[in-house]
Structures are given as structure tokens and as C-alpha cells.
Design an enzyme around this catalytic site. Structure first.
Site, PDB file in Angstrom:
ATOM      1  N   GLY A  35       0.827  -1.197   0.000  1.00 29.85           N
ATOM      2  CA  GLY A  35       0.000   0.000   0.000  1.00 29.85           C
ATOM      3  C   GLY A  35       0.862   1.247   0.000  1.00 29.85           C
ATOM      4  N   CYS A  36       0.243   2.379  -0.243  1.00 30.83           N
ATOM      5  CA  CYS A  36       1.009   3.621  -0.353  1.00 30.83           C
ATOM      6  C   CYS A  36       1.566   4.042   1.011  1.00 30.83           C
ATOM      7  CB  CYS A  36       0.163   4.719  -0.981  1.00 30.83           C
ATOM      8  SG  CYS A  36      -1.496   4.892  -0.279  1.00 30.83           S
ATOM      9  N   TYR A  37       0.706   4.104   2.017  1.00 29.22           N
ATOM     10  CA  TYR A  37       1.207   4.444   3.351  1.00 29.22           C
ATOM     11  C   TYR A  37       2.276   3.440   3.807  1.00 29.22           C
ATOM     12  CZ  TYR A  37      -2.430   7.989   4.392  1.00 29.22           C
ATOM     13  OH  TYR A  37      -3.221   9.095   4.402  1.00 29.22           O
ATOM     14  N   THR A  44       4.340   1.700   2.178  1.00 32.81           N
ATOM     15  CA  THR A  44       5.617   1.893   1.497  1.00 32.81           C
ATOM     16  C   THR A  44       6.422   3.015   2.155  1.00 32.81           C
ATOM     17  OG1 THR A  44       4.758   1.114  -0.631  1.00 32.81           O
ATOM     18  CG2 THR A  44       6.674   2.567  -0.693  1.00 32.81           C
TER      19      THR A  44
END
Lengths: 352, 352, 352, 352
Positions: B154-156, B158
């Protein structure tokens, strides 16, 4: 105190910045105040409404150079200046009988040495630091009432204190390991022409700043320590938001083993602030947004305890120019002069 | 692995969202890939460049309905879908011989029960959870190389992992009391028409969300635990930024007594990432801004230790659509097919 | 011209502004160019990537003070300076054999008197005004090929000319009464620290500026006159948008009685630009958005004729820093040195 | 009219949109009005302040389903609905004795056929179109005073009329070839969840819309024709701004040969509006910004005549939700009920 005059005669030192503009916006609608002097060395002779056209039709004043006699003739003088200005004029002004509300950082710390350490120069009126009343009405209302000199809290410290206050007063959380992860709109940086504050630089982006140390830290430490009755360990990281107004504080703390359940904390929080006209405890689990207070003298807070674990979170929002500066200053003025505390501050936030 | 074809034939499932659009933006400039199929049930027959006019002149494809046979004929298939889509098609696709890079949440967690708990439904392909390789190249490069199924972080997660990774690997900080205070632009919420994501609602304002619990939390816990080699205690609070792209993670941790000085930590951090093409360790005390990585597959991080105290802070920024999604997915593709890891990902961030 | 070298050696004068940064962003990805010198008096010795961290890892250059000899050793020199700089260095540079692409306003007008009138000082190299080739490839491609000195069009004039060009070439509309109502993002104002360009001043608001006369007007008049083959009557009002990149031109004109129907005009428009790699005629009735070209060297235009009346409208969008400045400059370089015209300029716009 | 009551009992139909929210924001601070009913079918039972938390502490109302009897018991009823709602309830409401201020488009046009043509359905209360008073106080103050039904102007038409009014009244400019190039913040599109209005779509970008024909055009034509006393030829192109509040109109016209000089026009303009509390004529050559009126019931205008040519330009700004909708509606209410016209509308715009 003596009877308040029908219309307070108000002076403002340093009226060209955003805090000065916000004072004017509130004061032109205040039922018991009239701005009679507003100073700026650089803009002398300029009509205030030429600089702030939102005030066209509301105010006919021009900027003048600061003059102690003229200011001392006012019932109350606001300082909306960078640090290092108010402390130079303050002794003369107080001696001349003025009551002063200082929105700058000059009189927020009680310890002149700490002030010097963070501001890089000696404090020139250290004898007034003890007299200055820290202008957070939710803590110091009685002292404010009779003060000659009120030092308004900084914007970040206001949001942080109103959030942590019930937790520290009640002793629910550890006084060490506090983490205040905060964010502010760019108006907090003032109206100076600086490259990093250009729209082309600051919009569409987000960053921390002062992560290794920020000038609001000693004020936060002092005030949280006052609340807790002991030294606190607090980490403060401010961030810059790509927007104009608003401060958001995400306040982390460690719950003590004997703290009550979330429901009870929520109830206690609501009780602590139920008589406060400018602090709104939202339902537990709410997420206050900075736009809920845009332009309004209001702090909205909410409580979270993820997975009932040992981390307690308070979310706290204010408008940095309103409850974080000019609005709070006028709230202090209302208290000092016996007006209704909400006079001139009743308007709802602008949304959308 | 066998020799990579001259031009990979790429399929994309769910191409109408921002992640899909970003995959296309990267892929139209990729030297070794050609998009041959892009699916959307709702937009079947629509030209991709009618929906994303930035691609006019770059791509002549139309959306088609998803079809396993057609997709299986691709060399690689990306899923840029909401959760709950990839897991339904995955068994058939893998059986048909495809290699898959899933950008959704379906295969990020190893534990199907935890997945079910956070997504509110059973996982329909639990047997594939162990096979799926967690696609963070900075941790799992070797496993990615040979994977059939890569689950992109996921973005967070990462941003958070790349920030905490050197600290936890080195054992400098406590594994409990970690606080990840993060913020994201609105593109992270996708292209769905929702009132809170309207410009009139979300601009000029800031708020936390999911402060009591967010779906990225179990992934963060799992991955930090993997790094630390033990369970970690982590609090994660996401916030919504009034801007389109960018994630900023402010990562607090408690330094152990025997940790090295800041200089040594900085040096170790630089060494840990010196061979990584997409992680940039900025000088200690820097404040990475999300715009430094806008549109680029890049993570920039910086280290702070305020007043040499016991709190260590890492600031970490990525573009949620790039290193947080599509860019990382293509980085994984490059690894899987033996291309230069930076192929198609060399462009500098767009600034200003 | 002689054979182009394998890698052009590129010099940039005035690399600290946004146009300079955008040149660098394009050039670090250009297959046939290498930046070998970048000058700034004020930032001498500073690493370029310290000022523009998006270039960290892409470029190792430092700013140097401008030096004619060093610049003349380059194959091509770009000026990304405010007006009044290029004209001072130009004679010496050209004498030393350099080929120059000037992005400033110094050589856009052929008439030194008109230049002086709008810029308030004499032109110091009037003898070069006739030699300078106006760098709009869609009009002057052949002349650009052999030019020593190319004067790149202004950002507004580029959007306006590409929109009006087919209408004026074809003689469909009156040459008087043209109204170009345009708007630009703030990056057009450069990176100078000016109060009106602060995020706190310029965001969330919109205004016209220079409505009684703007410096781009004489360039617009000259270039539209060149196209029409006669003097034109044009009103130009620029507006400031609360955003960073993008120019939008809404171009009003009066249709002549014998002009063809809208369909025929649309077809002719498409034909006029079909061979142009950087002008995209969208379907009639489209509304190009500035984000469709963000970061890309591209102009997108669309035609409207409300209620089939006598007003014809062209909507034209560019990125002011790309097709309006740096991208167009590199397009000119590609033409001058015989590269593919699209080299280094192929990337799709960043959306969202 | 009879004596106004001490506190008007106010009803609002359709209170969930931005116009409804803005009515509430003004009305909670109005000295002579109290909102007693607010309707929404979809949100029945929901507390208004749950939807608009800026009103927490200001208003205790809940949404109810619309009910003619209950509304008819109010002294005045506002419609803040999409078109096609007010005209259905209006006959019954008026029959029941209510006075109504309609902010929707239902009663702005006098000609039912034109209405049908632009709104794609028959008008169901055509007999009321003639009775409805067009609520632009600067033109129709006397008629408003005694009206049963006031149709508030659209937001664009308000800005356009107040700008063109003095020019057309005086006969200085041609009545054909008028060009109104306008731009609006996204709040004008309402609070509906639509993809193009997402922050991720609409921010950082600018576009025209409805360039070939927009529903406000017939209203603009009708009202400018009323002012001019003859049919006018007007082109209207609206644009969407990446911001929340504000309309900016750039109004082009052709000066007649016998028109006075700019100075005289400026003087006449100032005289025309000197008694108007909500129209501010700025000095000639000024550039009004939309933020000068944010949140305020105010229109600021300025005059330009570039190079003393034959094009005259008026710049006109309003807040689309204030003078363009809710503020103007309350101004009408004040006139209808004999209050001071500025009651509840005195606050200065929010700046910055």
C-alpha cells in the site's frame, strides 16, 4: 476594574500582517470597540483598506508611525508584531497607563534565559515577564481579568494545550513521551515575501519543518508543565499545509494503567469544557477538520483510543489567525474589560 | 527465468482509476512494454484517451470487459482494482500461466483471518496468500524476481517501511511505541465520486481520518514485524491533505540507550540505501517535501533527533501513485522480467 | 548545418528560475544533450539539486557565474533570464560562435522602439532584432533550422497564436475586435519573492492583472499581424489562477459572413495541425483543461460557435513552463540540430 | 406592508446544499430572523450541525421532510433547491399566504418557452412567472419591497449585470458584441458527488465549460435587455476555477464614439452606485480579486479602457454563495420586511 467605556478606543501596533488584518476584521464588527490607531513604519500614510480591500467601506483609518503617547491614549493596545518589538515599547506604554495585549512571542515565556536561547538575543524587559499573564482564557480567566499585560499564546501552543489540558489535568496519561504532530496553513508564517511561501512553492505539497527544534517548543513545554504540575517530555513537529488558514494538532500520549475507559474520558472532557464558549468537544471518534473553524474563534477537539490500546489521541483544530491569534486576543480583551466574552466573536465559521 | 521478450505484452485490469492511469502514463514511455489490454466493465468501448486526455496521441486503446483468456495471453497482468476483485480472478489467471502484479490489497497480508477482519468478508483465495511475494524491492528483490504473483505494498505502508526499515534492522529503536503520523493527497482515495473528496469539501482544510483504526494498519504491523523480527507496537494515524499527490510520513520512535549518535545513524542510513535507485537519503536535518517526488518513483527520507533526546524521527515522502503504487509496480515488473530496474522510471519529479 | 554531435553540450544562463528548472528537467532525460554549464550570480557554488531537489540523483552540476568564453564553448546556450540580460551578452556570445535560444523577451519584437516603450529602457542590441528568428515551430520551422539566435515566444503569445493561427490564416474571422481572455498559473510570474504571489495571497482567489496593458500585448499584436498579413485589433486581458502551471486562452473573434460552417472549420483545423507533434485539435465542442498538458510540451485546442452565431471561440491550453517556455525551447533545439523534433519531449502530461 | 415581526420565522426548503448552508450561516447571525424549519427529504432527522459542523453551537435544528402547511406558517420561505422543485410547491405555498424567496432558476425568466427550451421540460407554474419579481435590489428595489415571490438572480448573472448596468443604462457602449468571460469557484456546482468536481480532478487546473451554450445565458440576455431597453447580443463563457468560492466577470464591450472619457465614466459609475451598500466601485484601473469579497454580500467592480481604445472592460467580483445567492436572498428579505437592508450582512470578507 473600572467601568468599561461605551466604545473602547483600540490601538494596534503592526497592523500590516495577517494577525493585524484579522484583528481589524473582528474589531470592525465588535459592538464595544473602535480602532483609533494602527501603526506601521513602512506603510505610513497608506489607507488600511488599500492594503486590505476586504475592509473597504468598513474602516477609514490610515497607518501611522508608532508613537507611545498616541498609543497610551488608547484604552487597549494590541501588538501584532514580530517578536522583539513589543518588549522594546512595553515599559513606556505600561508606564503611561495603557493595558496591552501582546500577540507576539515576547512575553509568553517566564524565563528570560530560555527566551534568549531560542530567539538569539537578550530579552530587554525581563522584569515584565512575571507580570505578564498568559492569555489562555480556559486556564487563566481570572488572572486575565485584572492584567495590565496579557501575552497571547502562540497558535500551535493554543491547539496543543486545549487538546492535552483535560488529559494532563486528570492525570490519565504519562507526562513523558507526549508527541504533538501538528500542521499549519501558511498564514502562520505571516505576510513576508519569502520564496518558500510562494504559491508556486508551497501549494500541492506538504513538509515538516523545524523537526529538530521549533521556537514554539519552550512555550509548549512551559504551558504543559504548568498544567501537569511537573516537567513534561514532549516532542513537537510542525508541518506546513498547502492552504491558508488552520492548525491541526494530532496529540499522542500513553494512557496510564488506571485511566478510565474511553466513554468516561469523553464524558469528563465534555464536562471540562461545557462552560467554555470557544471549545467544542465533538463526539468520540470524530475527526475535526480545520474548515470547521475557518474564520471563527473556536477550537474543536475529539478523542480516539485505537483498539483500546495504550495510546490516547486527541485531535484539535483551530484557525491559527482566530483562536490562534486575533480571536483569542479579542476574547482576552472582552474578559479584561468586562464585556460578554463572546462579543464580536459570535460568527460561524465559513464553510464551504 | 526465460529471456524477456522484446516488448512485454501488458494487460491492466481496472484501468479507469488513478492507479490505472498512472500505470499507463509510465508504460507509454517504457522501452520494453506495450499495453495491449485494459479492462473496465463500466467503460467498455470507451477510448482510454477520452477518459484521460493527457494520453491523447500516446495510446489508442479502448476499455474492454475483463476476460481471463485475453489477459492470460499477456506476459504480465496488473490489477489496479479495488480490493476484492483480484482475488476472484487470480486462481484462473495463474492457472492460465500469467504472471500478475496486484496493486490492490488482496494479497498483501499473509493471514486470511486478519484480512477478513479488516475487509469484512472472507478471503476467497487464501491458498495464494503464502505464495504472493510482498513487492517491496528494497526488502524482497530476490523473491520478486521469480514470483508469479507480486502483491504491491500500500502507499502508506511503502512510505512507512522505507523510513523505519534501517532503524528496525539496526535495532537502534524500541519496537513498541512507534508512531506513524502520516498524510496523503486525495488521489489516494481514488476516482470515486464521494462528497468528502469534492474540491469544495477537501480543499483549504486538513483532517485526520481512521484515527481509531485504518485498513493499512495490519499491513504496516506485518511488514514492520518482518523487518524487526518480532511483533511491533505501532500507532498509525492518516490525514487527508488538500492536494492531489503525495504521502508524507512522520515516523516517531524511541532511541535505545546503546544506539549510536546521529552522525553514525545517518551514515548507516546512507549506506543501507546507497545501492537503491529509488530511495534517497537526504542530509540529516533535511525536510523532504512531497513535491520533491511528484510523479516520480522515488522515496526521499531524512533523519532528525531533536535536542539529542530519546525521540528519533524519520521523515519519508513518496508520490502515492508512483512509488506508492504504479511506479513500484513497474519497478517490480522490471525485476521480474530482467530489465534494468529503472527502465521507464527515470524521469525527474515535476517541480514546481 | 554541420552534423550534430553525439551529445550536445548545453549551457544555461539564469538557471535558478522556474524556466531554468524546467529546462533541466527536460534535458536530464534528453537522449542527445548534456548540460555542462549553468549560471547564476547569486547562487554561485550551490549545487543545482540543492535548489531543486527533484533533480537529486539526476544532475551533479553547481551554479557558476556567467562567463562568455565558457558559454561559447557550448554547442547551444539557453537564456532563462529576466528581460534585459540576454541582449547584453548576446553580441559577444554570437561573435564567439555560439548558437543561442533565448527564452526571455529581449528578441521577440522586431521593433526596438516598441520594445523600449514597453520595457522602459533602450534596447542595447537592436541590430540583432531582425536576425533573431521567432521560435514558434508551427510557423517558422524552416527559419529556426538555420538560426543562430532563436527568440522563444512568450507563454501567453504561444497559446494565443496557436489558437488564432488557423482562423487568421484561413481568413474566416475579422482581424479587428479579437479578444484574448487568458489565465495563467503563478509559475508564470517566476520564483521571485513577492507578496502577491504568496500562497496566502494568491490561493483561493482569482483576478485580472494588466487589464489596461500588459507587456505581452505587442508580441501578440506583432505575431497575429504576421499571421493575418495585416494589422490586427486585439484586446488581451491576463488573469492569475490559484494554481502553479497552466495557461488557458479563451479566444473570441467575429466570423465573417462567408466563413464555412463549424464542421468544415473543425476539419480544416485538424488538417492544419495534423503533422504537428505538439498541437492537438480536440473534437469540436471539447473543453481542454490545463491539466491535460501539465508538464508536457503540448498545446490542445478546441473550437466553439455558440448557437451558430457570429462569435467563434477557440479554447487553447498549454503548460506555461513547457510549451510556453522550456519545452518549446527544446523543440527549437531539436530542430536547430537536426534531432527528432520530439526527442526528450515525449512524456505524457501528469494527470491527475 | 404590515409591521415586521420582532423575529421573522424563516423556513428553508433544500437546506443540504451549499446555498442552504450559506443561508444558515448568515441567518444565525441575523438580528431579526430565526430559522424554524429546514427541509431535506434525504436527510430527514439529521441534525443540521452534523452535516455542517461549522454551525455546532449556533443552531439546534434537524432536517424535516418538506410540508406545505408547516412552511406556510413561516413568515418567509427560502428555496435553496435545484431547479424544478420550487415551481411545483409554489402555487400551494403562495395560496397559503407565504412570502417566498426562490434562489433556484425556476422563476428568473419571464418566458416559459425559453425556460422549457433550456431546462428540457415544461414549466409547471407559468402563471407565476410574471408576478415573480427579479431580485436584484440595485435594479428592482421597489418592486421587491412588496413582492410575494422574489426570484433571486443566478450567480453569474448577478456579477454580469452589476458590471454592465451603468454602461448600458448610460448608453456608452454598443448593445451587440458584448462578451462576458467569467469564472467561478466549484461551490457554484453544488454539493453533489460528481467526478469532475473532485479535488483530484478540479484542483490545479482550469477549463471553460458550456462554451457553446450555458443555462445562465437566457437570464443574462433577458436582464441585460431589460437594462438596455433593447435586445442585446452577448456571448457568455463560464470557466471553472480551482477554488471554492468566488465569481469573476471580465466584461468586454465596444465604446460608442460619443462616449465620455474614462474619467467621466468612472465618476458616473461611482455616482450610480454611491447609495448602494453592496456595490463597491474601486478606483479606475483596479483589479478586484475574488478574495476581496469572500464570505461577504458585496460586489466590487473596476473599469479599464486599454490604450484609450474602443474596448471598455469592467471587472466584477462577487462571492457566488453570498451576493451571488444567499447574501442577496437575505438582502431581499431585509427589503421585503422593512429591516435595514444591511441587517445580518455587515461582516467584512475573510482575508487572507
Amino acid at each position: 476594574m473600572s467601568q468599561a467605556p461605551d466604545k473602547l478606543r483600540v490601538g494596534i501596533v503592526g497592523g500590516t500582517g495577517y494577525t493585524g488584518a484579522e484583528l481589524l476584521r473582528f474589531l470592525v464588527g465588535h459592538p464595544h470597540a473602535e480602532v483609533v490607531a494602527i501603526t506601521s513604519r513602512s506603510e505610513e500614510g497608506v489607507a488600511v483598506s488599500d492594503m486590505y480591500p476586504n475592509l473597504r467601506g468598513h474602516l477609514e483609518l490610515h497607518f501611522t508611525t508608532p508613537d507611545v503617547d498616541r498609543l497610551a491614549a488608547c484604552d487597549v493596545v494590541f501588538f501584532a508584531t514580530p517578536h522583539n518589538v513589543a518588549m522594546r515599547m512595553m515599559p513606556a506604554l505600561l508606564a503611561a497607563g495603557a493595558r496591552v495585549i501582546d500577540l507576539s512571542a515576547d512575553f509568553r515565556l517566564r524565563d528570560a534565559d530560555i527566551w534568549s536561547q531560542w530567539y538569539g538575543e537578550p530579552h530587554v524587559a525581563p522584569e515584565l515577564l512575571r507580570e505578564a499573564v498568559y492569555g489562555l482564557p480556559e486556564m487563566n480567566r481570572d488572572a486575565i481579568r485584572d492584567a495590565r499585560l496579557v501575552a497571547c499564546p502562540g497558535c500551535y501552543p493554543t491547539a496543543i494545550q486545549l487538546g492535552y489540558l483535560p488529559l494532563l489535568e486528570s492525570g490519565w496519561v504519562e507526562t513523558s513521551g507526549l508527541i504533538a504532530s501538528c500542521a499549519s496553513g501558511v498564514s502562520g508564517a505571516g505576510r513576508q515575501a519569502k520564496v518558500p511561501m510562494l504559491l508556486a512553492e508551497a501549494s500541492g505539497s506538504f513538509k515538516a519543518y523545524g523537526a529538530s527544534g521549533h521556537r514554539h517548543l519552550p512555550e509548549i513545554r512551559q504551558s504543559l508543565g504548568d498544567i501537569a504540575g511537573t516537567d513534561v517530555g514532549v516532542t513537537f513537529v510542525p508541518h506546513l499545509l498547502p492552504m491558508v488558514r488552520g492548525i491541526h494538532a494530532t496529540l499522542y500520549s500513553t494512557v496510564k494503567a488506571d485511566a478510565p475507559a474511553l466513554d468516561a474520558m469523553q464524558a469528563a472532557l465534555e464536562k471540562r469544557y461545557e462552560a467554555e464558549p470557544f471549545v467544542d468537544v465533538m463526539p468520540a471518534g470524530s475527526h475535526p477538520e480545520t474548515r470547521f473553524v475557518k474564520g471563527a474563534n473556536m477550537c474543536r477537539i475529539a478523542l480516539h483510543r485505537p483498539e483500546d490500546g495504550d495510546t490516547l489521541i486527541v485531535l484539535s483544530v483551530i484557525d491559527n489567525l482566530a483562536k490562534g491569534a486575533a480571536g483569542q486576543a479579542i476574547q482576552n480583551m472582552n474578559i479584561m474589560f468586562g464585556f460578554s466574552e463572546t462579543a464580536g466573536l459570535e460568527a460561524a465559521a465559513l464553510l464551504p
